[in-house]
Design a protein around this motif. Sequence first.
Motif, PDB file in Angstrom:
ATOM      1  N   ASP A  79      31.676 -35.761  45.344  1.00  0.00           N
ATOM      2  CA  ASP A  79      32.665 -35.008  44.323  1.00  0.00           C
ATOM      3  C   ASP A  79      31.963 -34.361  43.470  1.00  0.00           C
ATOM      4  N   ASP A  80      31.256 -34.894  42.426  1.00  0.00           N
ATOM      5  CA  ASP A  80      30.642 -34.316  41.184  1.00  0.00           C
ATOM      6  C   ASP A  80      29.772 -33.389  41.362  1.00  0.00           C
ATOM      7  N   ASP A  81      29.221 -33.469  42.513  1.00  0.00           N
ATOM      8  CA  ASP A  81      28.009 -32.631  43.134  1.00  0.00           C
ATOM      9  C   ASP A  81      28.328 -31.125  43.488  1.00  0.00           C
ATOM     10  N   LEU A  82      29.729 -31.141  43.718  1.00  0.00           N
ATOM     11  CA  LEU A  82      30.096 -29.763  44.143  1.00  0.00           C
ATOM     12  C   LEU A  82      31.055 -28.974  43.251  1.00  0.00           C
ATOM     13  N   VAL A  83      30.837 -27.721  43.434  1.00  0.00           N
ATOM     14  CA  VAL A  83      31.963 -26.876  42.681  1.00  0.00           C
ATOM     15  C   VAL A  83      33.157 -26.748  43.467  1.00  0.00           C
ATOM     16  N   ASN A  84      32.840 -26.584  44.655  1.00  0.00           N
ATOM     17  CA  ASN A  84      34.059 -26.665  45.426  1.00  0.00           C
ATOM     18  C   ASN A  84      33.964 -26.924  47.077  1.00  0.00           C
ATOM     19  N   VAL A  85      34.883 -27.097  47.698  1.00  0.00           N
ATOM     20  CA  VAL A  85      34.449 -27.233  49.340  1.00  0.00           C
ATOM     21  C   VAL A  85      34.958 -25.808  49.903  1.00  0.00           C
ATOM     22  N   GLU A 129      25.761 -18.035  47.118  1.00  0.00           N
ATOM     23  CA  GLU A 129      25.829 -19.221  46.233  1.00  0.00           C
ATOM     24  C   GLU A 129      25.069 -20.287  46.986  1.00  0.00           C
ATOM     25  N   PHE A 130      24.679 -21.281  46.254  1.00  0.00           N
ATOM     26  CA  PHE A 130      23.951 -22.552  46.948  1.00  0.00           C
ATOM     27  C   PHE A 130      24.776 -23.411  47.712  1.00  0.00           C
ATOM     28  N   VAL A 131      24.917 -23.397  49.156  1.00  0.00           N
ATOM     29  CA  VAL A 131      25.640 -24.187  49.691  1.00  0.00           C
ATOM     30  C   VAL A 131      25.036 -25.368  50.453  1.00  0.00           C
ATOM     31  N   VAL A 132      25.760 -26.355  50.527  1.00  0.00           N
ATOM     32  CA  VAL A 132      25.102 -27.729  51.191  1.00  0.00           C
ATOM     33  C   VAL A 132      26.089 -28.260  52.183  1.00  0.00           C
ATOM     34  N   GLY A 133      25.764 -29.215  52.964  1.00  0.00           N
ATOM     35  CA  GLY A 133      26.357 -30.110  54.066  1.00  0.00           C
ATOM     36  C   GLY A 133      26.408 -29.202  55.566  1.00  0.00           C
ATOM     37  N   TYR A 134      26.674 -30.023  56.364  1.00  0.00           N
ATOM     38  CA  TYR A 134      26.732 -29.759  57.815  1.00  0.00           C
ATOM     39  C   TYR A 134      25.416 -29.092  58.155  1.00  0.00           C
ATOM     40  N   GLY A 135      24.404 -29.879  57.756  1.00  0.00           N
ATOM     41  CA  GLY A 135      23.073 -29.599  58.176  1.00  0.00           C
ATOM     42  C   GLY A 135      22.240 -28.927  56.954  1.00  0.00           C
ATOM     43  N   LEU A 136      22.954 -27.952  55.979  1.00  0.00           N
ATOM     44  CA  LEU A 136      22.257 -27.432  54.957  1.00  0.00           C
ATOM     45  C   LEU A 136      21.817 -28.644  53.885  1.00  0.00           C
ATOM     46  N   ARG A 163      22.631 -32.947  54.076  1.00  0.00           N
ATOM     47  CA  ARG A 163      22.706 -32.523  55.595  1.00  0.00           C
ATOM     48  C   ARG A 163      23.938 -33.116  56.154  1.00  0.00           C
ATOM     49  N   ASN A 164      23.918 -34.308  55.802  1.00  0.00           N
ATOM     50  CA  ASN A 164      25.120 -35.234  56.548  1.00  0.00           C
ATOM     51  C   ASN A 164      26.471 -35.319  55.989  1.00  0.00           C
ATOM     52  N   LEU A 165      26.619 -34.401  55.064  1.00  0.00           N
ATOM     53  CA  LEU A 165      28.199 -34.028  54.505  1.00  0.00           C
ATOM     54  C   LEU A 165      28.784 -33.354  55.524  1.00  0.00           C
ATOM     55  N   ARG A 166      29.947 -33.890  55.873  1.00  0.00           N
ATOM     56  CA  ARG A 166      30.758 -33.432  56.850  1.00  0.00           C
ATOM     57  C   ARG A 166      31.478 -31.935  56.670  1.00  0.00           C
ATOM     58  N   ASP A 167      31.544 -31.698  55.413  1.00  0.00           N
ATOM     59  CA  ASP A 167      32.068 -30.333  55.084  1.00  0.00           C
ATOM     60  C   ASP A 167      31.035 -29.529  54.567  1.00  0.00           C
ATOM     61  N   ILE A 168      31.512 -28.318  54.105  1.00  0.00           N
ATOM     62  CA  ILE A 168      30.459 -27.525  53.502  1.00  0.00           C
ATOM     63  C   ILE A 168      30.860 -27.041  52.042  1.00  0.00           C
ATOM     64  N   GLY A 169      29.714 -27.347  51.211  1.00  0.00           N
ATOM     65  CA  GLY A 169      30.664 -27.227  49.791  1.00  0.00           C
ATOM     66  C   GLY A 169      29.510 -26.308  48.823  1.00  0.00           C
ATOM     67  N   THR A 170      29.884 -25.582  47.787  1.00  0.00           N
ATOM     68  CA  THR A 170      29.014 -25.032  46.873  1.00  0.00           C
ATOM     69  C   THR A 170      28.436 -26.053  45.889  1.00  0.00           C
ATOM     70  N   LEU A 171      27.313 -26.136  45.716  1.00  0.00           N
ATOM     71  CA  LEU A 171      26.206 -27.109  45.021  1.00  0.00           C
ATOM     72  C   LEU A 171      26.506 -26.842  43.610  1.00  0.00           C
ATOM     73  N   ALA A 172      26.857 -27.588  42.652  1.00  0.00           N
ATOM     74  CA  ALA A 172      27.170 -27.718  41.182  1.00  0.00           C
ATOM     75  C   ALA A 172      25.794 -27.399  40.577  1.00  0.00           C
ATOM     76  N   PRO A 173      25.372 -26.307  39.751  1.00  0.00           N
ATOM     77  CA  PRO A 173      24.298 -26.068  38.983  1.00  0.00           C
ATOM     78  C   PRO A 173      23.779 -27.271  38.365  1.00  0.00           C
ATOM     79  N   HIS A 174      24.434 -28.147  37.941  1.00  0.00           N
ATOM     80  CA  HIS A 174      23.705 -29.309  37.204  1.00  0.00           C
ATOM     81  C   HIS A 174      22.702 -29.994  38.164  1.00  0.00           C
ATOM     82  N   VAL A 175      23.191 -30.141  39.395  1.00  0.00           N
ATOM     83  CA  VAL A 175      22.459 -30.895  40.258  1.00  0.00           C
ATOM     84  C   VAL A 175      20.884 -30.069  40.688  1.00  0.00           C
ATOM     85  N   TYR A 176      20.791 -28.867  40.497  1.00  0.00           N
ATOM     86  CA  TYR A 176      19.582 -28.053  40.729  1.00  0.00           C
ATOM     87  C   TYR A 176      18.731 -27.572  39.514  1.00  0.00           C
ATOM     88  N   SER A 177      19.420 -27.420  38.572  1.00  0.00           N
ATOM     89  CA  SER A 177      18.892 -26.737  37.398  1.00  0.00           C
ATOM     90  C   SER A 177      18.263 -27.942  36.191  1.00  0.00           C
TER      91      SER A 177
END
Length: 183
Positions: free
Chosen positions: A7-13, A155-162, A169-183
Motif C-alpha cells: 500500500d505505502d509504495d503505490l500512489v494509486n491502483v 507514469e511509473f507503473v508496476v504489477g501484473y508482470g511490470l 511483478r507478482n502484484l495482482r493489480d497494476i498501480g502507480t509507484l510512489a516516487p519515494h520508492v525510486y527517488s
Amino acid sequence: MDAAHVDDDLVNVLFTEQQIHEKVGELAAAIERDYEGRELLIVGILRGAVMVMADMARAFTRHVEMDWMAVSSYGSGTKSSGVVRILKDLDTDISGRDVVIVDEIIDTGLTLSWLTANLASRNPASVEICTLLRKPEALQMPVDVKYVGWDIPNEFVVGYGLDYRERYRNLRDIGTLAPHVYS
Ligand code: PRP
C-alpha cells in the motif's frame, strides 16, 4: 500479493485484478474473432509478459501455440539508444505462420518496433501486436499496434508482470509507484 500488501509504495491502483481479468478476456476474444479458422502462434516477450500470456492463453476457447523471446532492450546505453539484442530467440519457425506478439507495455516503442521488423523478416503470414498497456506520451517510434488494453499516462507503473528492480511483478493489480520508492 495485492495492492494492500504494498500500500505505502503505490500512489494509486490504476487497474484492479478484476479489471485486468476482464480486459485480457476482451483482448483474447478480439484476437479469437480475427483469427477464426487460422492457426495462431502467440509470442510473449520475457519477462514482463508472463502474466498476460498465461491469462490470455487460458481465456481463448480454441487452441493456441505459445512461444517466447527475451530481448535486452537498451544495450548498455539509455532507453533512447534503441539497441535491441536477442537473448532468447523463438523455438518456432514462423515462416508462413500467423503471429501475435504479446507484451504488457509499450513505452518508447523501441522494443516492439524492432521486434516487429525482426519477426517480419522471417516471412510469416502475418505479425500483429497485442499490448495490455501503452503510454502514448512516451512513444518515440511509431508502432502499429492492433490490440491495446489501455492507454495510460506517462507514469511509473508496476504489477501484473511490470517491475521496479525485479519487485512488484507478482502484484495482482497494476498501480502507480510512489516516487519515494525510486527517488
Ligand atoms: C518492457 C516491456 C517491453 C518494453 C517496452 O520490458 O515488456 O518489452 O519494456 O519498452 P519500450 O516501448 O520503451 O521499448 P523490460 O525491458 O522492462 O523487460 P522485462 O519485461 O524483463 O521487465
